[in-house]
Design a protein around this motif. Structure first.
Motif, PDB file in Angstrom:
ATOM      1  N   VAL A  77      -3.606   1.317  -6.240  1.00  0.00           N
ATOM      2  CA  VAL A  77      -3.984   1.356  -7.649  1.00  0.00           C
ATOM      3  C   VAL A  77      -4.652   2.683  -8.005  1.00  0.00           C
ATOM      4  O   VAL A  77      -4.513   3.185  -9.130  1.00  0.00           O
ATOM      5  CB  VAL A  77      -4.909   0.163  -7.998  1.00  0.00           C
TER       6      VAL A  77
ATOM      7  N   THR B  37      -1.799   5.539  -8.077  1.00  0.00           N
ATOM      8  CA  THR B  37      -0.912   5.278  -9.210  1.00  0.00           C
ATOM      9  C   THR B  37      -1.602   5.607 -10.532  1.00  0.00           C
ATOM     10  O   THR B  37      -0.986   6.160 -11.446  1.00  0.00           O
ATOM     11  CB  THR B  37      -0.464   3.811  -9.212  1.00  0.00           C
ATOM     12  N   THR B  38      -2.888   5.286 -10.642  1.00  0.00           N
ATOM     13  CA  THR B  38      -3.638   5.595 -11.858  1.00  0.00           C
ATOM     14  C   THR B  38      -3.737   7.103 -12.067  1.00  0.00           C
ATOM     15  O   THR B  38      -3.552   7.603 -13.191  1.00  0.00           O
ATOM     16  CB  THR B  38      -5.043   4.984 -11.797  1.00  0.00           C
TER      17      THR B  38
ATOM     18  N   ALA C   5      -0.407   8.318 -13.224  1.00  0.00           N
ATOM     19  CA  ALA C   5      -0.157   7.894 -14.601  1.00  0.00           C
ATOM     20  C   ALA C   5      -0.883   8.794 -15.598  1.00  0.00           C
ATOM     21  O   ALA C   5      -0.315   9.200 -16.622  1.00  0.00           O
ATOM     22  CB  ALA C   5      -0.592   6.440 -14.788  1.00  0.00           C
ATOM     23  N   VAL C   6      -2.136   9.120 -15.312  1.00  0.00           N
ATOM     24  CA  VAL C   6      -2.914   9.998 -16.195  1.00  0.00           C
ATOM     25  C   VAL C   6      -2.264  11.370 -16.282  1.00  0.00           C
ATOM     26  O   VAL C   6      -2.143  11.960 -17.365  1.00  0.00           O
ATOM     27  CB  VAL C   6      -4.368  10.109 -15.697  1.00  0.00           C
TER      28      VAL C   6
ATOM     29  N   LYS D 257       4.769   4.569 -14.058  1.00  0.00           N
ATOM     30  CA  LYS D 257       3.418   4.693 -13.505  1.00  0.00           C
ATOM     31  C   LYS D 257       2.420   3.879 -14.318  1.00  0.00           C
ATOM     32  O   LYS D 257       1.532   3.228 -13.770  1.00  0.00           O
ATOM     33  CB  LYS D 257       2.998   6.162 -13.450  1.00  0.00           C
ATOM     34  N   VAL D 258       2.557   3.929 -15.638  1.00  0.00           N
ATOM     35  CA  VAL D 258       1.654   3.141 -16.492  1.00  0.00           C
ATOM     36  C   VAL D 258       1.834   1.654 -16.207  1.00  0.00           C
ATOM     37  O   VAL D 258       0.861   0.904 -16.061  1.00  0.00           O
ATOM     38  CB  VAL D 258       1.920   3.440 -17.981  1.00  0.00           C
TER      39      VAL D 258
ATOM     40  N   VAL E 277       0.413   0.710 -12.744  1.00  0.00           N
ATOM     41  CA  VAL E 277      -1.049   0.559 -12.749  1.00  0.00           C
ATOM     42  C   VAL E 277      -1.414  -0.878 -13.108  1.00  0.00           C
ATOM     43  O   VAL E 277      -2.289  -1.495 -12.488  1.00  0.00           O
ATOM     44  CB  VAL E 277      -1.707   1.547 -13.738  1.00  0.00           C
ATOM     45  N   CYS E 278      -0.724  -1.417 -14.109  1.00  0.00           N
ATOM     46  CA  CYS E 278      -0.997  -2.796 -14.543  1.00  0.00           C
ATOM     47  C   CYS E 278      -0.637  -3.814 -13.467  1.00  0.00           C
ATOM     48  O   CYS E 278      -1.390  -4.767 -13.221  1.00  0.00           O
ATOM     49  CB  CYS E 278      -0.227  -3.096 -15.828  1.00  0.00           C
TER      50      CYS E 278
ATOM     51  N   ASN F 286      -0.455  -3.299 -10.208  1.00  0.00           N
ATOM     52  CA  ASN F 286      -1.403  -3.155  -9.102  1.00  0.00           C
ATOM     53  C   ASN F 286      -2.748  -3.784  -9.446  1.00  0.00           C
ATOM     54  O   ASN F 286      -3.374  -4.457  -8.622  1.00  0.00           O
ATOM     55  CB  ASN F 286      -1.599  -1.674  -8.753  1.00  0.00           C
ATOM     56  N   ALA F 287      -3.196  -3.558 -10.697  1.00  0.00           N
ATOM     57  CA  ALA F 287      -4.483  -4.120 -11.122  1.00  0.00           C
ATOM     58  C   ALA F 287      -4.438  -5.639 -11.144  1.00  0.00           C
ATOM     59  O   ALA F 287      -5.394  -6.314 -10.724  1.00  0.00           O
ATOM     60  CB  ALA F 287      -4.852  -3.570 -12.498  1.00  0.00           C
TER      61      ALA F 287
END
Length: 262
Positions: free
Chosen positions: A59, A62-63, A66-67, A188-189, A192-193, A195-196
């Motif tokens: 996570v 990946t975050t 994504a950023v 990637k966005v 992130v979700c 994985n979270a």
């Protein structure tokens, strides 16, 4: 940190986390490398703890990727978040059922899907390399992306994980007609979700090795930043090449687990 883990094993896991972060950022599929490394490095650890620790690592990288993508790549953040919210719910459900997973049943199905993905990419050389069409995406395509890339692939990510990013890239490119760089950024966005969501469920169940996960996350973070910048710099052709390599490697790994592993 597991008391019986050696410094050599920790070092190898850190290198695996670094490489996995790079792969995940470019096209997804870092779990193909990190999850088997954790299974080998922690042979006496219950599988649920390995899966949870893998998510606590993934996570972060990946975050970061994504950023980086959102700041520099053309991406419809609103559509990405819609798909991501659906993926969050899907991954929560997948993680909830992860303890009772029967891998012997799932592997052949995943292999069949991967073969289809590989054939699709190889026999369509222009797949994902042409610029994305201008104008808004139709509501029907967005709904299809929410159901397939969000709920469906999100559920798979929470349940098993490896190859999720690659599945997302192919699904988003095919459904929303994105180029591979924009698709990877959107993935990637969404990832992130997923994985979270999965990490939340594993944390609730108490199956995360937080100290080890935090250490590996630092290396995954570096790999994710480097990979995202390389993908943005080198373009869709580079992403397509990495996608083919990752899908072939995932197929080989699943085939080995299914028929050759003792």
């Amino acid at each position: 940190m597991p008391p019986d883990i050696s410094l050599f094993t920790v070092t190898l896991l850190c290198l695996a986390a670094l490489a996995a972060g790079w792969i995940d950022a470019v096209v997804g599929g870092g779990g193909l490398l990190l999850l088997p490394a954790l299974l080998v490095g922690l042979p006496h650890t219950p599988t649920a703890y390995v899966l949870g620790t893998n998510k606590s690592t993934a996570v972060v990288g990946t975050t970061a990727a994504a950023v980086t993508y959102v700041r520099k790549a053309p991406i419809d953040v609103r559509t990405a978040l819609r798909i991501g919210l659906a993926a969050l719910g899907g991954s929560l459900g997948g993680a909830f059922f992860a303890a009772g997973i029967n891998s012997e049943v799932l592997r052949p199905l995943i292999m069949a899907v991967l073969l289809g993905v590989l054939a699709f990419v190889l026999f369509r050389p222009a797949f994902g390399t042409a610029p994305a069409p201008s104008g808004p995406v139709s509501r029907r395509r967005v709904v299809a992306a929410v159901l397939v890339a969000g709920l469906g692939i999100g559920f798979y990510d929470g349940l098993i994980g490896p190859g999720t990013g690659a599945f997302l890239v192919v699904a988003l490119t095919a459904i929303l007609h994105m180029d591979l760089v924009s698709s990877s950024a959107t993935a990637k966005v969404v990832n992130v979700c997923t994985n979270a969501g999965a990490l939340t469920m594993f944390a609730i169940q108490g199956t995360v090795l937080w100290q080890l996960g935090a250490l590996l996350a630092l290396f995954n973070l570096v790999g994710g930043l480097v990979g995202a910048r390389m993908a943005l710099k080198r373009g869709a052709g580079f992403v397509r090449g990495v996608l083919v390599v990752v899908v072939v490697a995932l197929l080989c790994k699943l085939a080995y687990d299914q028929w050759l592993a003792v």
